[in-house]
Design an enzyme around this catalytic site. Structure first.
Site, PDB file in Angstrom:
ATOM      1  N   GLU A 110       1.790  -0.050  -5.185  1.00  4.20           N
ATOM      2  CA  GLU A 110       0.985   0.855  -5.155  1.00  4.20           C
ATOM      3  C   GLU A 110       1.505   1.899  -5.340  1.00  4.20           C
ATOM      4  OE1 GLU A 110      -2.918   3.668  -4.246  1.00  4.20           O
ATOM      5  OE2 GLU A 110      -1.861   2.556  -2.593  1.00  4.20           O
ATOM      6  N   ASP A 148       1.148  -0.978  -0.035  1.00  2.00           N
ATOM      7  CA  ASP A 148       0.003  -0.158   0.137  1.00  2.00           C
ATOM      8  C   ASP A 148       0.811   1.490  -0.388  1.00  2.00           C
ATOM      9  OD1 ASP A 148      -3.280   1.234   0.423  1.00  2.00           O
ATOM     10  OD2 ASP A 148      -2.351   1.841   1.717  1.00  2.00           O
TER      11      ASP A 148
HETATM   12  C1  NOJ Z   1      -4.434   2.741  -0.703  1.00  2.00           C
HETATM   13  C2  NOJ Z   1      -5.876   1.720  -0.611  1.00  2.00           C
HETATM   14  O1  NOJ Z   1      -5.524   1.049  -1.688  1.00  2.00           O
HETATM   15  C3  NOJ Z   1      -6.511   2.761  -0.827  1.00  2.00           C
HETATM   16  O2  NOJ Z   1      -8.137   2.313  -0.049  1.00  2.00           O
HETATM   17  C4  NOJ Z   1      -6.114   2.981   1.334  1.00  2.00           C
HETATM   18  O3  NOJ Z   1      -7.423   4.389   1.763  1.00  2.00           O
HETATM   19  C5  NOJ Z   1      -4.741   3.989   1.436  1.00  2.00           C
HETATM   20  N1  NOJ Z   1      -4.571   3.000  -0.042  1.00  2.00           N
HETATM   21  C6  NOJ Z   1      -4.567   4.381   2.355  1.00  2.00           C
HETATM   22  O4  NOJ Z   1      -4.582   3.343   3.008  1.00  2.00           O
END
Ligand code: NOJ
Length: 536
Positions: free
Chosen positions: A273, A214
């Site tokens: 991500e 993440d």
């Molecule tokens: C990316 C995640 O996909 C999202 O759902 C989340 O709110 C943020 N990162 C913070 O962790």
């Protein structure tokens, strides 16, 4: 170009994102859970995917629907137990499906024991150095009640919260790039880096096949946390602060993680991500860092042919520079569903279906978000029922992409998402008419989005097996004057997407598959896609 059989499994994989809350509820409490997923693994296997990415199910107060983790090595009772997880993993493996878990290293939950300890400790203590605690500036009229810098949270509002709001004398604040329930770890502290090595080992040793990371480009913040000079750019409602993201030391973290992932037999997959433009994101997939990053510039696209080609070309450049193939996606639990984003209604549905068929024909790996294979649209959730923290802080809600899946057209109000006689309604309301997209009906209908999806998956598998689709295959992107986007794979197949307003002649060759009726030598209707194999 490389023979896929000699490549790691993930290079050409299709990975299915499961958002546990909304996949399948086995207990009747209105929230999906791990046993619910296990019970429906045959459905996932029948899709023909190679892996599952499971979004957070670890212990969490659920402030950000699980992205606020208070125990990284445990299962939240809402989703089940560690035994349930082990069973899910074993059952997935028994079906030849790999499993990725989500790791959230940029921030934690205010309920994490280490954060609780930090809150209870003195300023400057070792416990506080695990996070970013700082005092507000002195000397102003509101002495102590002004945040330490001007950073804005990604979700909106200040990126700082007071450590002890109940005490007027305590001027300590903590940094949270997301909601105030998600304090950021201080990655400058080596103890944080070591802590996460332990978390990775825990899941890798348990047998998971990889992790999705993440906010992988977060972690480090500019030295000294200086004020930003610019107003943050807002993309999809998210505020991006260049001083809080994409800082150079983060790459060292991934070199260490990669060495750990590679030390396993079989090596574990690291997918990040990294919500940056392709060139910057490409720096995270250099040979000794992450294996993959989601193609965010692609995932955010609207129905715009010039942008599709430009973004496609940029990813090809990244592939040439780093050797890392794109990991395509058009949807995830944070983005507006493509049916809606591409125009809504019948038009949006045709485009989303074309996008899906095109996506599965592109070289590299692909991530599909649950419900995308059903053509689910975005839902307008009534304001009073929205739970996304981004809604309260920034006025944008991602709830509409997270509605529970409809399994049966008319079984119950929950369309068999929950069992009969469930004690609670689904955690987000299922809208009227949701049954029209139910799995049961689509599986019986040769013309459904689900059938288009499985057809494309079967063809993809056959082309990979016969060596027509290859690993590390280059792609040439082009745009014709009539709005036809073409992605020609070096192995011969061309993926074409008709994005103009009028029908366009089908390029010469054999039509292998199409999202709408298309005949070789004929015309492709607007908003359709096809895979074409030139006839020798
Ligand atoms: C990316 C995640 O996909 C999202 O759902 C989340 O709110 C943020 N990162 C913070 O962790």
């Amino acid at each position: 170009m490389t023979d896929v059989r000699t490549q790691p499994w993930w290079t050409t994989a299709v990975i299915y994102e499961v958002y546990p809350r909304s996949f399948s509820d086995s207990t009747g409490d209105g929230v999906g859970d791990l046993r619910g997923i296990t019970a429906r693994l045959d459905y996932i296997a029948d899709l023909g995917v190679q892996g599952i990415w499971l979004t957070p199910f670890q212990t969490s107060p659920q402030v950000d629907q699980g992205y606020d983790i208070s125990d990284y090595c445990n299962v939240d009772p809402l989703f089940g137990t560690m035994d349930d997880f082990d069973e899910l993993l074993a059952q997935a493996h028994a079906r030849g499906i790999r499993l990725l878990v989500d790791i959230v290293p940029n921030h934690t939950s205010t309920e994490h024991p280490l954060f609780q300890e930090a809150l209870a400790s003195e300023s400057g203590s070792e416990a506080r150095q695990m996070f970013h605690f700082a005092e507000g500036p002195r000397g102003s009229l509101d002495d102590g009640l002004v945040p330490p810098n001007n950073w804005i949270s990604v979700f909106g509002g200040s990126a700082w919260a007071r450590a002890h709001p109940e005490s007027l004398n305590d001027r300590a604040w903590f940094l949270h790039l997301f909601s105030s329930g998600q304090p950021d770890w201080n990655w400058q502290n080596p103890a944080v880096a070591d802590y996460f090595i332990g978390v990775l080992r825990f899941w890798f040793d348990r047998g998971v096949d990889g992790i999705r990371i993440d906010v992988a480009h977060g972690l480090f913040k500019a030295e000294g946390l200086p004020d930003t000079e610019t107003v943050p750019t807002v993309i999809d409602g998210l505020r991006s602060n260049p001083l809080a993201m994409d800082q150079e030391p983060v790459h060292e973290v991934y070199r260490r993680w990669r060495a750990l992932a590679d030390s396993y037999d079989e090596p574990r997959l690291l997918v990040g991500e990294v919500n940056l433009e392709p060139e910057r994101a490409g720096r995270y997939t250099r040979p000794d860092e992450l294996h993959q990053t989601f193609a965010f510039a692609f995932a955010r696209l609207g129905w715009n042919p010039a942008e599709w080609v430009s973004v496609g070309q940029q990813f090809e450049q990244v592939r040439l520079a780093t050797g890392a193939e794109p990991s395509w996606a058009l949807e995830n639990h944070d983005l507006v569903r493509t049916v809606t984003r591409f125009g809504g209604g019948v038009l949006g549905a045709a485009r989303a279906r074309a996008g899906l068929v095109a996506l599965l024909g592109l070289p590299g790996a692909t991530y599909i978000y649950q419900g995308q294979e059903l053509g689910l649209p975005e839902v307008e959730v009534p304001e009073s029922l929205r739970v996304d923290p981004m809604w309260n802080r920034g006025g944008i809600s991602r709830d509409g992409a997270r509605i529970p899946l409809p399994w049966q057209a008319d079984a119950t109000d929950s369309h068999a998402f929950s069992p009969k006689n469930a004690e609670a309604p689904p955690w987000l309301p299922i809208p009227e008419g949701w049954g029209q997209w139910a799995v049961s009906g689509q599986q019986r209908d040769a013309g459904s989005v689900h059938s288009a999806f499985t057809g494309a998956m079967q063809l993809r598998a056959a082309l990979l097996a016969s060596g027509v689709f290859r690993a590390n295959e280059s792609a040439t992107w082009s745009l014709d004057a009539d709005g036809l986007v073409q992605c020609s794979r070096a192995g011969g197949v061309t993926v074409v997407i008709a994005m103009g307003d009028s029908p366009v002649p089908v390029p010469a060759g054999r039509v292998l598959i199409s999202s709408a009726p298309v005949r070789a030598g004929g015309f492709m209707p607007p908003d359709s896609a096809a895979w074409i194999l030139p006839t020798p």
